[in-house]
Design an enzyme around this catalytic site. Structure first.
Site, PDB file in Angstrom:
ATOM      1  CD  GLU A 136      -2.958   0.354   0.252  1.00 44.25           C
ATOM      2  OE1 GLU A 136      -2.905  -0.521  -0.562  1.00 44.25           O
ATOM      3  OE2 GLU A 136      -4.298   0.377   0.355  1.00 44.25           O
ATOM      4  CB  THR A 190      -6.050   8.177  -4.324  1.00 42.21           C
ATOM      5  OG1 THR A 190      -7.421   7.682  -4.860  1.00 42.21           O
ATOM      6  CG2 THR A 190      -6.035   8.206  -2.334  1.00 42.21           C
TER       7      THR A 190
END
Lengths: 319, 319
Positions: A136, A190
């Site tokens: 991530e 994002t």
């Protein structure tokens, strides 16, 4: 750490996740039954990790293992456990990157879950969490987001109490909970969704938010649907992000009128969720949201799913 | 609503309360076994409410019923229930106003609890809450604080999910919890303690805070002392208010070193609390905090108490 000698390949499904969950920005998430990603991890004669195949929604996902979220997660785990073996990986993506459904987290979790299956002494979910998070970090940089990864890995509802050190807490919830997810096929980054947020929030809004967070946690743990519903209210993030997603306010209102406990933005969007007390109610709420987007002439995917208590699951293994 | 004909007087104890509880600014509180206030409510031939006596820490507490927190609470309840009777009230204050221990809330709760005892069909705690809050409005103006009143009225730990409309939630907690309270005898005005707060908080701090709030709620409900301890951390309010209270940082550290799960400012101070897992541990933490104030040459009161599950209690009634 040693590997099982008689295991050749493992195929793992890991679920999409809804994070933020209205009032729980950056600290809350839950897992879905569908969609999700599938990763195959296969022993190879060549040391290290090679990504052989990326299928479905594969645009812009790197094949280089150290730059791929699933690859990076596996490499960090191999390094920490001093595994000298070789592996090949195949990634079957059932959702695009940037949907707000934790696509990269699902691939990373599926990958470490697969590698874990090869270990003679498998690690616990808590032990796997930091490795899945390594993947991530590739997409979110220094700002570590543990919410998608933890919800995917633990299943059910999770709270991220702390990110440094990372601490994820699985919480009880009523198993009647279902979810409708509408993914409008528009591209929103994002990073952009984070950049539009104000870096300071009014203290009074923060107080309102933490009352709702406490209410949501209590409601989930007690199975109090009305309390869950009253608490699913975000006064800080969604009022800003909602303006960027076409149809958001209308779809949310349509879901609430169709009986949703709450409705909001999944992750940083553009996907929307509606939380309900049954599959039938999820279907009605999904239909209500879909009608809004049909009228707007915007293409979308619609998913109906219970909250998924399992997290990742091995769906096939070859000896 | 009618009154019991054979009841002449009721004497009620209502407990002091710790609010904010580090990470739970304005939304969390718990009740103590001691100190607390005592209110006597007695039937009178004269209609309305007359305050006959205020004893202990009585400076600046008004005798005029409509300006007294306990008086106002009773008057609002009498009006709403259309009670035409007459009452006299005596207030025995065991703690000063402005200690951070919910003194005015305790008097108001004791008063409505006493009046409730006179009713042929008594109201529930939920129904009494708005009346007790009427008294609190006298001291805090438009900014309604329900945390002290709700913790005092419900007992145990409470969360204020919402102030408009007011919604208080009683939550489970491990009954081994005890508390040491040190009240330094310095004067700090609640309004001043509120005015020094920043009206905006960094989003990242807010996120950290709501992770801890969720952690504290989960820890209390599951009886997980280590989780409670990790969650008892305030990154927003106490760093500012702590600077105003002499000895705060040292006393807090002393309590933590002596084994407290957490330590912080009670309400808007200046009282400090240390939460522990036993009375003996509370004694040790109280002693550690006391030594800090002894060295500073500052006078103080020290209280040791379990968390009080009962809320207000009738201690005497006369027919």
């Amino acid at each position: 750490m040693t590997l099982k000698q008689n295991l050749h390949a493992v195929k793992v499904f890991a679920p999409a996740t809804v994070t933020n969950v209205s009032c729980g920005f950056d600290i809350m998430g839950f897992a879905l039954r569908q969609p999700g990603d599938v990763v195959v991890l296969r022993r190879s004669g060549q040391a290290g990790l090679t990504i052989k195949k990326i299928q479905g929604h594969a645009n812009s996902i790197p094949f280089e293992a150290s730059k791929n979220t699933a690859g990076k997660a596996v490499l960090s785990m191999m390094k920490a456990l001093n595994l000298k073996a070789g592996f090949e990986m195949e990634i079957y993506k059932q959702m695009a990157v940037g949907t707000g459904l934790g696509s990269s987290a699902a691939s990373a979790v599926a990958a470490v879950w697969a590698l874990n299956r090869f270990l003679t002494r498998p690690l616990s979910r808590e032990q796997l969490l930091p490795f899945a998070l390594e993947g991530e970090k590739l997409t979110s940089g220094n700002h570590v987001h543990a919410d998608n990864v933890a919800a995917c890995l633990y299943g059910g509802f999770v709270v991220i109490r702390s990110v440094a050190p990372v601490e994820a807490l699985a919480i009880d919830y009523p198993h009647a909970l279902h979810c409708a997810i509408l993914h409008p096929k528009i591209e929103i980054k994002t990073a952009d969704m984070r950049n539009i947020l104000r870096q300071h929030v009014p203290l009074n809004d923060a107080i309102q938010q933490w009352g709702n967070i406490a209410g949501l946690v209590i409601g989930l743990q007690k199975g109090d649907f009305e309390l869950i519903s009253r608490s699913l209210n975000d006064v800080i993030i969604e009022p800003i992000r909602g303006k960027i997603i076409p149809g958001y306010q209308q779809a949310r209102q349509a879901a609430l009128q169709a009986g949703a406990l709450g409705s909001g933005i999944s992750g940083s969007g553009p996907s929307l969720f509606a939380l309900t007390t049954s599959l039938e109610s999820a279907r009605q709420c999904g239909q209500a949201m879909a009608e809004v987007y049909q009228k707007l002439g915007l293409d979308f995917d619609l998913y109906l799913s219970p909250v998924n208590p399992h997290g990742p699951q091995v769906i096939q293994s070859e000896e």
